[in-house]
Design an enzyme around this catalytic site. Sequence first.
Site, PDB file in Angstrom:
ATOM      1  N   GLU A   1       0.849  -1.196   0.000  1.00 14.42           N
ATOM      2  CA  GLU A   1       0.000   0.000   0.000  1.00 14.42           C
ATOM      3  C   GLU A   1       0.881   1.240   0.000  1.00 14.42           C
ATOM      4  OE1 GLU A   1       0.004   2.088   2.723  1.00 14.42           O
ATOM      5  OE2 GLU A   1       1.266   0.831   3.996  1.00 14.42           O
TER       6      GLU A   1
ATOM      7  N   LYS B   1       8.517  -0.560  -1.870  1.00 10.80           N
ATOM      8  CA  LYS B   1       7.780   0.020  -0.748  1.00 10.80           C
ATOM      9  C   LYS B   1       8.738   0.604   0.282  1.00 10.80           C
ATOM     10  CE  LYS B   1       4.666   0.949   2.356  1.00 10.80           C
ATOM     11  NZ  LYS B   1       3.853   2.166   2.251  1.00 10.80           N
TER      12      LYS B   1
ATOM     13  N   CYS C   1       5.214   4.123   9.705  1.00  9.56           N
ATOM     14  CA  CYS C   1       5.997   3.600   8.580  1.00  9.56           C
ATOM     15  C   CYS C   1       7.410   4.150   8.446  1.00  9.56           C
ATOM     16  CB  CYS C   1       5.240   3.860   7.276  1.00  9.56           C
ATOM     17  SG  CYS C   1       3.685   2.959   7.143  1.00  9.56           S
TER      18      CYS C   1
END
Length: 494
Positions: free
Chosen positions: A161, A220, A276
Site C-alpha cells: 500500500e 515500498k 511507517c
Amino acid sequence: MFEIKKICCIGAGYVGGPTCSVIAHMRPEIRVTVVDVNESRINAWNSPTLPIYEPGLKEVVESCRGKNLFFSTNIDDAIKEADLVFISVNTPTKTYGMGKGRAADLKYIEACARRIVQNSNGYKIVTEKSTVPVRAAESIRRIFDANTKPNLNLQVLSNPEFLAEGTAIKDLKNPDRVLIGGDETPEGQRAVQALCAVYEHWVPREKILTTNTWSSELSKLAANAFLAQRISSINSISALCEATGADVEEVATAIGMDQRIGNKFLKASVGFGGSCFQKDVLNLVYLCEALNLPEVARYWQQVIDMNDYQRRRFASRIIDSLFNTVTDKKIAILGFAFKKDTGDTRESSSIYISKYLMDEGAHLHIYDPKVPREQIVVDLSHPGVSEDDQVSRLVTISKDPYEACDGAHAVVICTEWDMFKELDYERIHKKMLKPAFIFDGRRVLDGLHNELQTIGFQIETIGKKVSSKRIPYAPSGEIPKFSLQDPPNKKPKV
C-alpha cells in the site's frame, strides 16, 4: 483468467480496514471480509464509531457494510471461502534479540502463513499488503511448500500500500500507482493478472505496475525511505535558516520550483512520525548491514538521526526560551496525533517533545481533537518514555484548546490541525502568564505572526526567526538525547 469473487483480509488496522472498504465500495460484486483476532476492534468496525479516524472512511464503510463488506473474527472460515487473501498485519520493529531496534519482526506474517495453508484447498492467491523486508514472500512460500496438500496451489504476490493517513480514501480511490509483484512463471503471472483485474475497474491500466516480487517489496521500503529523507533534508536546512536569518519556507519554495526536485515533502517541521517512516528506514538500514553494505546503511541511518536531532533541538529551544527552565511551568501541547486528519499517534513527535519536557519537570496540558485520552496516557506511560508516576503528576488531558492554554507559560503546536489557525488568540493571551510564548512546530500560524506579535506573543517557529524583541535567556547549550527504541519491560499504566 482466474476471477476473484471473494476476498479475505487478515488485519483490520489502518491498512486493511480502509483498503478493503474501498475495494468493496468500488467492486460491489466482490464479497470482502476483513478479519482480526481483536474482537473489540471488529465490534468497532461493525458499529457507528469506527476504530480509526480517516476523512471519508465512515461514508465508504456505511455504503457497503452488510452488503458486500463484512467484519468478523471468524478467520478460518473467511480464509476457506476466499479466492484472494490479503495479509495486512503489523510488522513492528524488533524490540529484543538480533536486529533489535531495526529489523522487522515477522512473527505475525509467519502466523498468517501457517493459518492460511492450514485452512486452504485448491487454488488461492495470497498477497502481502503489510510492509515487509525484501524476500519475505520467499519465507511465506517456504511455509506453504513445507505444508503442502494434494491439489493445493497457493500463489504469493506482493501488493504494497502507498496510502497516506489523513488522505487514505482519496489515495485508494485515485492512486498514483498500484504495484503488484509476482513470480515470473506462468502460474505467478496468472495470479498477477487476476489481481490486476480487481483494480482495473477504477484504476487506469497504465497506473498498474507489475514487477517481480522482490522489486515490489523493495519499492515500498525505498519509497518510504525517500519520503523520510526529503523531510530530514528540509529539516536540516531549517536549522541553518534559524542560524542565518533565512526562512526555510522561502528556501523550500525556491528549490521546489525546480522541476527536478519538486515541491512535495519540503515542509519543515518538528519531525516526521507515523508507523511507517522510521520503521521502514531502520529496516532498510538493517538490510544493508546484513548484505555487507555499511556505507549505504550509514547513509540511511542519518535520515533517522536528523529526525531525532530536530525533535531534540525543538525541545531545547522551548526550554532555553523559557529562561532555561520549565520546572513546574504549565505548557500547553496542541496536537498529539503524528499528523492532522488522523487519530494515529505512533511515533508522533508529540510523544518525544512531551518526554523531554516532562524530564525537565514541566506540567503538560494536552489537547488533540481526535486522539482519545486513554491513548495519550498509554503513549506517555510507555516505560521508555516516562517513570511510573510522571504521567499522573505532570500530564493533564484537556477537553478543548482554551482549557489547555489557560494559565500556561507557553503554547506548543505539535500537530498541524487546521482548527489551530482559527483559535481566538487574544482570548488565549489574556489567560496566559506573561511573557506568553507560542512555539509553532508545524508552521501552521505563518500568516498570523504579525497579528500574534501585536497581541503580545513571543513567537518561535521552525526555520525562521520571528520575534524581533526576543526575551533574553541563558542558553543551556545542551540538546537532550532520548530514544524510544528500548524494549518495554512492563505494561503501561492507564
